[in-house]
Design an enzyme around this catalytic site. Structure first.
Site, PDB file in Angstrom:
ATOM      1  N   LEU A 113       0.919  -1.158  -0.008  1.00 11.78           N
ATOM      2  CA  LEU A 113      -0.016   0.050   0.105  1.00 11.78           C
ATOM      3  C   LEU A 113       1.010   1.351  -0.001  1.00 11.78           C
ATOM      4  O   LEU A 113       1.676   1.373   1.082  1.00 11.78           O
ATOM      5  CB  LEU A 113      -0.900  -0.114   1.220  1.00 11.78           C
ATOM      6  CG  LEU A 113      -1.729  -1.378   1.270  1.00 11.78           C
ATOM      7  CD1 LEU A 113      -2.573  -1.287   2.898  1.00 11.78           C
ATOM      8  CD2 LEU A 113      -2.758  -1.450   0.451  1.00 11.78           C
ATOM      9  N   GLY A 115       0.136   4.398  -1.039  1.00 13.79           N
ATOM     10  CA  GLY A 115      -0.583   5.839  -1.179  1.00 13.79           C
ATOM     11  C   GLY A 115      -0.318   6.942  -0.577  1.00 13.79           C
ATOM     12  O   GLY A 115      -0.616   8.017  -0.860  1.00 13.79           O
ATOM     13  N   GLY A 116       0.339   6.760   0.614  1.00 15.60           N
ATOM     14  CA  GLY A 116       0.531   7.838   1.598  1.00 15.60           C
ATOM     15  C   GLY A 116       1.820   8.982   1.293  1.00 15.60           C
ATOM     16  O   GLY A 116       2.753   8.281   0.796  1.00 15.60           O
ATOM     17  N   GLN A 190      -5.432   3.908  -6.536  1.00 11.06           N
ATOM     18  CA  GLN A 190      -6.437   3.654  -5.788  1.00 11.06           C
ATOM     19  C   GLN A 190      -7.401   4.917  -6.454  1.00 11.06           C
ATOM     20  O   GLN A 190      -6.845   5.894  -7.031  1.00 11.06           O
ATOM     21  CB  GLN A 190      -6.257   3.674  -4.326  1.00 11.06           C
ATOM     22  CG  GLN A 190      -5.674   4.993  -3.872  1.00 11.06           C
ATOM     23  CD  GLN A 190      -5.356   4.809  -2.328  1.00 11.06           C
ATOM     24  OE1 GLN A 190      -4.244   4.792  -2.139  1.00 11.06           O
ATOM     25  NE2 GLN A 190      -6.331   4.493  -1.544  1.00 11.06           N
ATOM     26  N   GLY A 222      -8.915   5.423   1.075  1.00  6.74           N
ATOM     27  CA  GLY A 222      -8.531   4.536   2.131  1.00  6.74           C
ATOM     28  C   GLY A 222      -7.851   3.407   1.536  1.00  6.74           C
ATOM     29  O   GLY A 222      -8.541   3.098   0.570  1.00  6.74           O
ATOM     30  N   HIS A 223      -7.477   2.394   2.145  1.00  6.50           N
ATOM     31  CA  HIS A 223      -6.682   1.179   1.472  1.00  6.50           C
ATOM     32  C   HIS A 223      -7.963   0.118   1.245  1.00  6.50           C
ATOM     33  O   HIS A 223      -8.013  -0.915   0.803  1.00  6.50           O
ATOM     34  CB  HIS A 223      -5.617   0.626   2.371  1.00  6.50           C
ATOM     35  CG  HIS A 223      -5.721   0.573   3.723  1.00  6.50           C
ATOM     36  ND1 HIS A 223      -6.807   0.017   4.435  1.00  6.50           N
ATOM     37  CD2 HIS A 223      -4.876   1.123   4.700  1.00  6.50           C
ATOM     38  CE1 HIS A 223      -6.249   0.095   5.728  1.00  6.50           C
ATOM     39  NE2 HIS A 223      -5.365   0.848   5.990  1.00  6.50           N
ATOM     40  N   ILE A 252       3.574  -0.342   3.134  1.00  6.07           N
ATOM     41  CA  ILE A 252       4.921  -0.132   2.499  1.00  6.07           C
ATOM     42  C   ILE A 252       5.895   0.247   3.954  1.00  6.07           C
ATOM     43  O   ILE A 252       7.123   0.287   3.899  1.00  6.07           O
ATOM     44  CB  ILE A 252       5.114   0.758   1.438  1.00  6.07           C
ATOM     45  CG1 ILE A 252       6.488   0.497   0.805  1.00  6.07           C
ATOM     46  CG2 ILE A 252       4.880   2.179   1.497  1.00  6.07           C
ATOM     47  CD1 ILE A 252       6.510   0.570  -0.743  1.00  6.07           C
ATOM     48  N   ASP A 253       5.234   0.991   4.780  1.00  3.80           N
ATOM     49  CA  ASP A 253       6.209   1.525   5.773  1.00  3.80           C
ATOM     50  C   ASP A 253       6.199   0.596   6.938  1.00  3.80           C
ATOM     51  O   ASP A 253       6.751   0.911   8.064  1.00  3.80           O
ATOM     52  CB  ASP A 253       5.726   2.890   6.387  1.00  3.80           C
ATOM     53  CG  ASP A 253       3.980   2.670   7.131  1.00  3.80           C
ATOM     54  OD1 ASP A 253       3.587   1.741   7.300  1.00  3.80           O
ATOM     55  OD2 ASP A 253       3.453   3.718   7.433  1.00  3.80           O
ATOM     56  N   LYS A 396       6.186   5.231  11.478  1.00  5.53           N
ATOM     57  CA  LYS A 396       4.986   6.557  11.286  1.00  5.53           C
ATOM     58  C   LYS A 396       5.411   7.938  11.716  1.00  5.53           C
ATOM     59  O   LYS A 396       5.277   8.781  11.347  1.00  5.53           O
ATOM     60  CB  LYS A 396       3.713   6.207  12.201  1.00  5.53           C
ATOM     61  CG  LYS A 396       3.109   4.835  11.930  1.00  5.53           C
ATOM     62  CD  LYS A 396       2.520   4.972  10.854  1.00  5.53           C
ATOM     63  CE  LYS A 396       1.530   3.619  10.259  1.00  5.53           C
ATOM     64  NZ  LYS A 396       1.236   3.363   8.908  1.00  5.53           N
TER      65      LYS A 396
END
EC number: 2.7.7.9
Length: 508
Positions: A113, A115-116, A190, A222-223, A252-253, A396
């Site tokens: 994921l 997207g962030g 997405q 959102g995922h 991914i993080d 994070k």
């Protein structure tokens, strides 16, 4: 609360007024439909079909949002999951590996994921491009891990990145550098949904562009959007056509989310002959994880319950470490055939998360989102696996970054493992103050990353810098009051120390 919602709740409290409520709801849906049609007319011809799919998806989500009232779980129905529905990882591992590891690996696709943005850590662009270890980014480490698997077992495990419109362009530019790696990399985007005005509940966007005054009008939902977007991209069918059977999905993080051969073997060769369509990796809660979603038994099925769905009166109970002992790591193993079946039956049910935001100009909006793990209840024969904490290593904040950059971990083929020299299997609790929030400020404050092998707890607040080769042990608290500055000298060893006040060491 908006005037519309007030009218609606008033109407709900009056007997026989549900008709009135229904009329208001229908009028609102009609208004939103008209607004979306207007937006669609501004789409250039090459983007028309794609935009139409996005806006149709949004309309379905908005329709459900208007139908659902109050917290989405009935607290009285929540039960502890049955014993066998959450298996200990040790039991899965004890089954060992198949004779031919490559045959199971060739059935797998790894999805990250992506997207962030890195904005919470003061970085521009995709979070996956932040350097986390020896100049390697999250994306570098992921590619290294999969390349190592492909070389070791002579397999062809592809990597798929789910980008958002925020990260797509920058990510694609970087991907060229992996052209000579032994990993096929695919991307898909997405959806892009319109934010809605909190008062009127109408879209903020006036056209499809996301530049100028429209920059903040759109958001990635959102995922949970992975199922529809993956299906719409055509990649789902491509992989099924190539004989792939499962995707391993993770953030991914999360540097602990590597491909686990034991879990994959359990999926491909289930002990009872009945395959799981969905496996969620969970791990034991600590006091730091009280907000994470938990697995429960609900109406006969495994169900992920997030803190946002819990009625206010039960939030403390939900956070309790004794009643709900595990939380979702968002490492998920999902059957491709099941995703295709459920997507085509329109049968993937995920609770709506209402996320309020305030735009730069002060406008209050809401965005409707879903979470990938919430779909667990739509799949057959779902399972939770209680994995070691080492499979949950998210970055994070810069406090997390300090841990993964330190000698607590060693790096091998893109994977981080806890150093054998550390006597405890748990990581220290690290809290860096606001002077360290942005990555560039954080890096400026450490001449080198301290030795943290014997550290239990570190709190740093205020204007503090660390010289080279500092050692931190036990509990260390360093607080520079406003206007003061503390320079920890090179080579210092701080063991169970509180340092406060002002400490400047100047070159003579």
């Amino acid at each position: 609360m908006s005037r519309f919602v007030q009218d609606l709740s008033k109407a709900m409290s009056q007997d026989g007024a549900s008709q009135f409520q229904e009329v208001i709801r229908q009028e609102l849906e009609l208004s939103v439909k008209k607004e979306l049609e207007k937006i669609l007319t501004t789409a250039p011809s090459h983007e028309f079909e794609h935009t139409k799919k996005d806006l149709d998806g949004f309309r379905k989500l908005f329709h459900r949002f208007l139908q659902e009232k109050g917290p989405s779980v009935d607290w009285g129905k929540i039960q502890r999951p049955p014993e066998d529905s959450i298996q200990p990882y040790e039991k899965i591992k004890a089954r060992g590996l198949p004779d031919n590891v490559s045959s199971v690996l060739n059935k797998l696709v790894v999805v990250k994921l992506n997207g962030g943005l890195g904005t919470s850590m003061g970085c521009k662009g995709p979070k996956s491009l932040i350097g986390v270890r020896n100049e390697n980014t999250f994306l570098d480490l992921t590619v290294q891990q999969i390349e190592h698997l492909n070389k070791t077992y002579n397999t062809d495990v592809p990597l798929v990145l789910m980008n958002s419109f925020n990260t797509d362009e920058d990510t694609k530019k970087i991907l060229q550098k992996y052209n000579h790696c032994r990993v096929k990399i695919y991307t898909f985007n997405q959806s892009r949904y319109p934010r809605i005005n909190k008062e009127s509940l109408l879209p903020v966007a006036k056209d499809v562009s996301y530049s100028g005054e429209n920059t903040e009008a759109w958001y990635p939902p959102g995922h949970g959007d992975i199922y529809a977007s993956f299906y719409n991209s055509g990649l789902l069918d491509t992989f099924i056509g190539e004989g792939k059977e499962y995707i391993f999905v993770s953030n991914i993080d999360n540097l602990g989310a590597t491909v686990d051969l034991y879990i994959l073997n359990h999926l491909m060769n289930p002990p009872n002959g009945k395959r799981c369509e969905f496996v969620m990796e969970v791990t034991n809660k600590t006091r730091a994880d009280v907000k994470g979603g938990t697995l429960t038994q609900y109406e006969g099925k495994l169900r992920l319950v997030e803190i946002a769905q819990v009625p206010k009166a039960h939030v403390d109970e939900f956070k309790s470490v004794s009643k709900f002992k595990i939380f979702n790591t968002n490492n998920l193993w999902i059957s491709l055939a099941a995703v295709k079946r459920l997507q085509e039956q329109n049968a993937i049910d995920m609770e709506i998360i209402v996320n309020p935001k305030t735009l730069d100009g002060g406008l209050n909006v809401i965005q409707l989102e879903t979470a990938v793990g919430a779909a667990i209840k739509s799949f057959e024969n779902s399972l939770g696996i209680n994995v070691p904490r080492s499979r949950f290593l998210p970055v994070k904040t810069t406090s997390d970054l300090l841990l993964v950059m330190s000698n607590l971990y060693s790096l091998n083929a893109g994977s981080l493992t806890m150093s054998e020299k550390r006597e405890f299997p748990t990581v220290p609790l690290v809290k860096l103050g606001s002077s360290f929030t942005k990555v560039q400020d954080y890096l400026r404050r450490f001449e080198s990353i301290p030795d943290m092998l014997e550290l239990d707890h570190l709190t740093v607040s205020g204007d503090v810098t660390f010289g080279k080769n500092v050692s931190l042990k036990g509990t260390v608290i360093i607080i520079a009051n406003h206007g003061d500055r503390i320079d920890i000298p090179p080579g210092a060893v701080l063991e169970n120390k509180i340092v406060s006040g002002n400490l400047r060491i100047l070159d003579h």
